[in-house]
Design an enzyme around this catalytic site. Sequence first.
Site, PDB file in Angstrom:
ATOM      1  N   ASP A 113       4.707   0.618  11.984  1.00 24.59           N
ATOM      2  CA  ASP A 113       3.336  -0.026  11.485  1.00 24.59           C
ATOM      3  C   ASP A 113       3.030  -1.413  11.890  1.00 24.59           C
ATOM      4  O   ASP A 113       1.944  -2.009  11.535  1.00 24.59           O
ATOM      5  CB  ASP A 113       3.179  -0.086   9.829  1.00 24.59           C
ATOM      6  CG  ASP A 113       3.308   1.543   9.604  1.00 24.59           C
ATOM      7  OD1 ASP A 113       3.427   1.517   8.156  1.00 24.59           O
ATOM      8  OD2 ASP A 113       3.025   2.449  10.373  1.00 24.59           O
ATOM      9  N   ARG A 162      -8.500  -0.241   4.434  1.00 20.78           N
ATOM     10  CA  ARG A 162      -7.595   0.919   3.776  1.00 20.78           C
ATOM     11  C   ARG A 162      -6.236   0.160   3.604  1.00 20.78           C
ATOM     12  O   ARG A 162      -5.624   0.550   2.662  1.00 20.78           O
ATOM     13  CB  ARG A 162      -7.561   2.057   4.846  1.00 20.78           C
ATOM     14  CG  ARG A 162      -8.654   2.792   5.262  1.00 20.78           C
ATOM     15  CD  ARG A 162      -8.078   4.229   5.988  1.00 20.78           C
ATOM     16  NE  ARG A 162      -6.955   4.745   5.418  1.00 20.78           N
ATOM     17  CZ  ARG A 162      -6.657   5.967   5.920  1.00 20.78           C
ATOM     18  NH1 ARG A 162      -6.880   6.216   6.937  1.00 20.78           N
ATOM     19  NH2 ARG A 162      -5.546   6.293   5.081  1.00 20.78           N
ATOM     20  N   ARG A 188       0.559  14.654  12.448  1.00 25.36           N
ATOM     21  CA  ARG A 188       1.023  14.628  11.033  1.00 25.36           C
ATOM     22  C   ARG A 188       1.247  15.802  10.421  1.00 25.36           C
ATOM     23  O   ARG A 188       0.639  15.948   9.284  1.00 25.36           O
ATOM     24  CB  ARG A 188      -0.099  13.530  10.406  1.00 25.36           C
ATOM     25  CG  ARG A 188      -0.661  12.660  10.999  1.00 25.36           C
ATOM     26  CD  ARG A 188       0.023  11.444  11.195  1.00 25.36           C
ATOM     27  NE  ARG A 188       0.623  10.771  10.087  1.00 25.36           N
ATOM     28  CZ  ARG A 188      -0.021   9.887   9.618  1.00 25.36           C
ATOM     29  NH1 ARG A 188      -1.050   9.390   9.905  1.00 25.36           N
ATOM     30  NH2 ARG A 188       0.560   9.143   8.137  1.00 25.36           N
ATOM     31  N   LYS A 222       0.800  -1.113  -0.029  1.00 25.63           N
ATOM     32  CA  LYS A 222      -0.035   0.011   0.132  1.00 25.63           C
ATOM     33  C   LYS A 222       0.941   1.185   0.121  1.00 25.63           C
ATOM     34  O   LYS A 222       0.650   2.092  -0.679  1.00 25.63           O
ATOM     35  CB  LYS A 222      -0.859  -0.018   1.370  1.00 25.63           C
ATOM     36  CG  LYS A 222      -1.494   1.416   1.421  1.00 25.63           C
ATOM     37  CD  LYS A 222      -2.422   1.335   2.782  1.00 25.63           C
ATOM     38  CE  LYS A 222      -1.722   1.640   4.072  1.00 25.63           C
ATOM     39  NZ  LYS A 222      -1.319   3.076   4.333  1.00 25.63           N
ATOM     40  N   ASN A 223       1.901   1.199   1.090  1.00 25.87           N
ATOM     41  CA  ASN A 223       2.562   2.602   0.879  1.00 25.87           C
ATOM     42  C   ASN A 223       3.660   2.865   0.023  1.00 25.87           C
ATOM     43  O   ASN A 223       4.377   3.807  -0.285  1.00 25.87           O
ATOM     44  CB  ASN A 223       3.450   2.496   2.459  1.00 25.87           C
ATOM     45  CG  ASN A 223       2.341   2.621   3.643  1.00 25.87           C
ATOM     46  OD1 ASN A 223       1.208   2.963   3.146  1.00 25.87           O
ATOM     47  ND2 ASN A 223       2.616   2.580   4.662  1.00 25.87           N
ATOM     48  N   CYS A 232      -4.855  13.117  12.695  1.00 27.75           N
ATOM     49  CA  CYS A 232      -5.427  11.774  12.373  1.00 27.75           C
ATOM     50  C   CYS A 232      -5.292  11.031  13.539  1.00 27.75           C
ATOM     51  O   CYS A 232      -4.784  11.537  14.737  1.00 27.75           O
ATOM     52  CB  CYS A 232      -5.012  11.036  10.975  1.00 27.75           C
ATOM     53  SG  CYS A 232      -3.411  10.328  11.576  1.00 27.75           S
TER      54      CYS A 232
HETATM   55  C1  EPZ Z   1       4.476   6.697   6.295  1.00 21.10           C
HETATM   56  O1  EPZ Z   1       3.610   7.887   6.761  1.00 21.10           O
HETATM   57  C2  EPZ Z   1       3.623   5.619   6.040  1.00 21.10           C
HETATM   58  N1  EPZ Z   1       2.274   6.016   5.227  1.00 21.10           N
HETATM   59  C3  EPZ Z   1       3.055   5.363   7.571  1.00 21.10           C
HETATM   60  O2  EPZ Z   1       2.080   4.245   7.425  1.00 21.10           O
HETATM   61  C4  EPZ Z   1       4.137   4.785   8.470  1.00 21.10           C
HETATM   62  O3  EPZ Z   1       3.747   4.916   9.703  1.00 21.10           O
HETATM   63  C5  EPZ Z   1       4.974   6.134   8.605  1.00 21.10           C
HETATM   64  O4  EPZ Z   1       5.264   6.486   7.051  1.00 21.10           O
HETATM   65  C6  EPZ Z   1       6.658   5.847   9.331  1.00 21.10           C
HETATM   66  O5  EPZ Z   1       7.049   4.766   8.585  1.00 21.10           O
HETATM   67  C7  EPZ Z   1       2.801   5.895   3.957  1.00 21.10           C
HETATM   68  O6  EPZ Z   1       3.594   5.885   3.479  1.00 21.10           O
HETATM   69  C8  EPZ Z   1       1.449   6.250   3.032  1.00 21.10           C
HETATM   70  P1  EPZ Z   1       6.510  10.209   8.405  1.00 21.10           P
HETATM   71  P2  EPZ Z   1       4.344   9.523   7.003  1.00 21.10           P
HETATM   72  O7  EPZ Z   1       6.653  11.380   7.741  1.00 21.10           O
HETATM   73  O8  EPZ Z   1       5.140   9.680   5.616  1.00 21.10           O
HETATM   74  C9  EPZ Z   1       6.482  13.409  11.851  1.00 21.10           C
HETATM   75  C10 EPZ Z   1       0.068   3.003   7.640  1.00 21.10           C
HETATM   76  O9  EPZ Z   1      -0.326   2.446   8.797  1.00 21.10           O
HETATM   77  N2  EPZ Z   1       6.539  14.095  10.847  1.00 21.10           N
HETATM   78  O10 EPZ Z   1       7.921   9.245   8.275  1.00 21.10           O
HETATM   79  O11 EPZ Z   1       3.275  10.468   7.014  1.00 21.10           O
HETATM   80  C11 EPZ Z   1       5.413  12.717  11.869  1.00 21.10           C
HETATM   81  O12 EPZ Z   1       4.165  13.368  12.598  1.00 21.10           O
HETATM   82  C12 EPZ Z   1       0.550   4.309   7.689  1.00 21.10           C
HETATM   83  O13 EPZ Z   1       0.277   2.315   6.521  1.00 21.10           O
HETATM   84  C13 EPZ Z   1       6.813  15.651  10.998  1.00 21.10           C
HETATM   85  O14 EPZ Z   1       6.862  16.067  12.186  1.00 21.10           O
HETATM   86  O15 EPZ Z   1       5.460   9.217   8.079  1.00 21.10           O
HETATM   87  C14 EPZ Z   1       5.409  11.407  12.664  1.00 21.10           C
HETATM   88  O16 EPZ Z   1       5.581  11.508  13.932  1.00 21.10           O
HETATM   89  C15 EPZ Z   1       0.555   4.998   9.312  1.00 21.10           C
HETATM   90  N3  EPZ Z   1       6.606  16.543  10.277  1.00 21.10           N
HETATM   91  C16 EPZ Z   1       6.874  10.920  12.130  1.00 21.10           C
HETATM   92  O17 EPZ Z   1       7.412  12.307  11.561  1.00 21.10           O
HETATM   93  C17 EPZ Z   1       6.567  16.051   8.721  1.00 21.10           C
HETATM   94  O18 EPZ Z   1       6.705  17.074   7.769  1.00 21.10           O
HETATM   95  C18 EPZ Z   1       7.017   9.993  11.138  1.00 21.10           C
HETATM   96  O19 EPZ Z   1       6.357  10.784  10.100  1.00 21.10           O
HETATM   97  C19 EPZ Z   1       6.356  14.765   8.171  1.00 21.10           C
HETATM   98  C20 EPZ Z   1       6.058  13.953   9.368  1.00 21.10           C
END
Ligand code: EPZ
Length: 422
Positions: free
Chosen positions: A308, A400, A123, A22-23, A118
């Site tokens: 995850d 999802r 996020r 998915k991701n 969310c």
């Molecule tokens: C991706 O989300 C995945 N989703 C998530 O999977 C996964 O949990 C996550 O990476 C971490 O591995 C997809 O790929 C569609 P991040 P993403 O940016 O990109 C903070 C699932 O269950 N952050 O690595 O949103 C954020 O709040 C989903 O399939 C900032 O602070 O994750 C989080 O605490 C859930 N500022 C941490 O970093 C930003 O600009 C990790 O977020 C971006 C992120």
Amino acid sequence: MDSILVTGNGPLNGQIPIAGAKNACLTLMPATLLSEEPLTLTNAPRLSDIKTMTALLQSLGAEVSSLQDGQVIAMSSHSLTSQTADYDIVRKMRASNLVLGPLLARFGQAVVSLPGGCAIGARPMDLHVEGLEALGAEIELKDGYLHAKAPGGLKGAVHEMRFASVGATENIVMAATLAKGTTVLKNAAREPEIVDLVECLRKMGAQISGEGSSTIEIQGVDRLHGATHQVVTDRIELGTYMLAPAICGGEVELLGGRMALVESFAAKLDAAGVSVTETQNGMKVARKNGRVQAVDVVTEPFPGFPTDLQAQMMALMCTAEGTSVLEERIFENRFMHAPELVRMGANIEVHGGTATVTGVETLKGAPVMATDLRASVSLILAGLAAEGETTVSRVYHLDRGYEHVVRKLEGVGAKIERIKGE
Ligand code: EPZ
């Protein structure tokens, strides 16, 4: 709303096919915006998030068709009509923000709604914005939308991210493929889904190196051409189903699984007394002997233990011998499955980002509620091992990220059915 009824039914045996990630798919689909030539994805998973991304791309004027029962996605962004990603779509799925980098790179402008919070956390998108501004974009927040523009085009730059964000890495890498000059992205995320995205971009003519390491280098090119790309196996679905024989007993082969996708997770299972071996067609998982042992878990960016899989691992630890401490370091609110597991007799104490789980002999079936995607499947795993019946409500969360859950688990002997809601 539909629910899932699970009845503890002893050991599981057989094979489970693992779908495309998915991701990975959610970042590969926006890559079509980088080129006016067709991009086709194979091995695509059949999920509601994919339908949401399809609707988003179509709202921008892209042609997106789903072929072969959804396993092939044929896209063309030859003539886009809009560069605005609306709030009503973005709030449903955060990954919609992955159109920002490609739109900015190809058209020099983009208007993308902030996703809003969310269930699992705030996020924010500050890391995305900082990276794109380093490439020369001007981005301002107005009415909840990021208004981004790069009138003279993006320019390559050296940029170090404050945190190895997956989505920010994907947006910045996609944008840099069409920037003028060289971009060096430091502290980049190393997830396999990013490696898969880079492999696809390279097929489209991008010049990128270092994917899978913390430093990715991109030489901008004038344009990208079309390609066909097979979506990588879903390591989170893989890890989720590896836990089924671990929590129920028996032996299950995960077709398409590869150890390289789940090394740190498999190492934790091994330490807990669960054997994971590679086979001709994937990976075989079984308990080494009796009850699994409690192990501690800390979630980290890849190649660390995946956030995850934290909820699913907690379900296993609820039935382990001993006490396990699970530390969630990626998201600020990712323990909502804990109170639901407690309803099933689990012994869990949550303090901030740490959950302490003292294993119990058996869980008891109960009505529980899914709160987010990975929590929903954690409750199903617990229900598979529990005595009696467990009803998991709000399974739209499940749809999802997991295709055909009932069919896949029934296939290895689980007693599980989907109950149509009103
Ligand atoms: C991706 O989300 C995945 N989703 C998530 O999977 C996964 O949990 C996550 O990476 C971490 O591995 C997809 O790929 C569609 P991040 P993403 O940016 O990109 C903070 C699932 O269950 N952050 O690595 O949103 C954020 O709040 C989903 O399939 C900032 O602070 O994750 C989080 O605490 C859930 N500022 C941490 O970093 C930003 O600009 C990790 O977020 C971006 C992120």
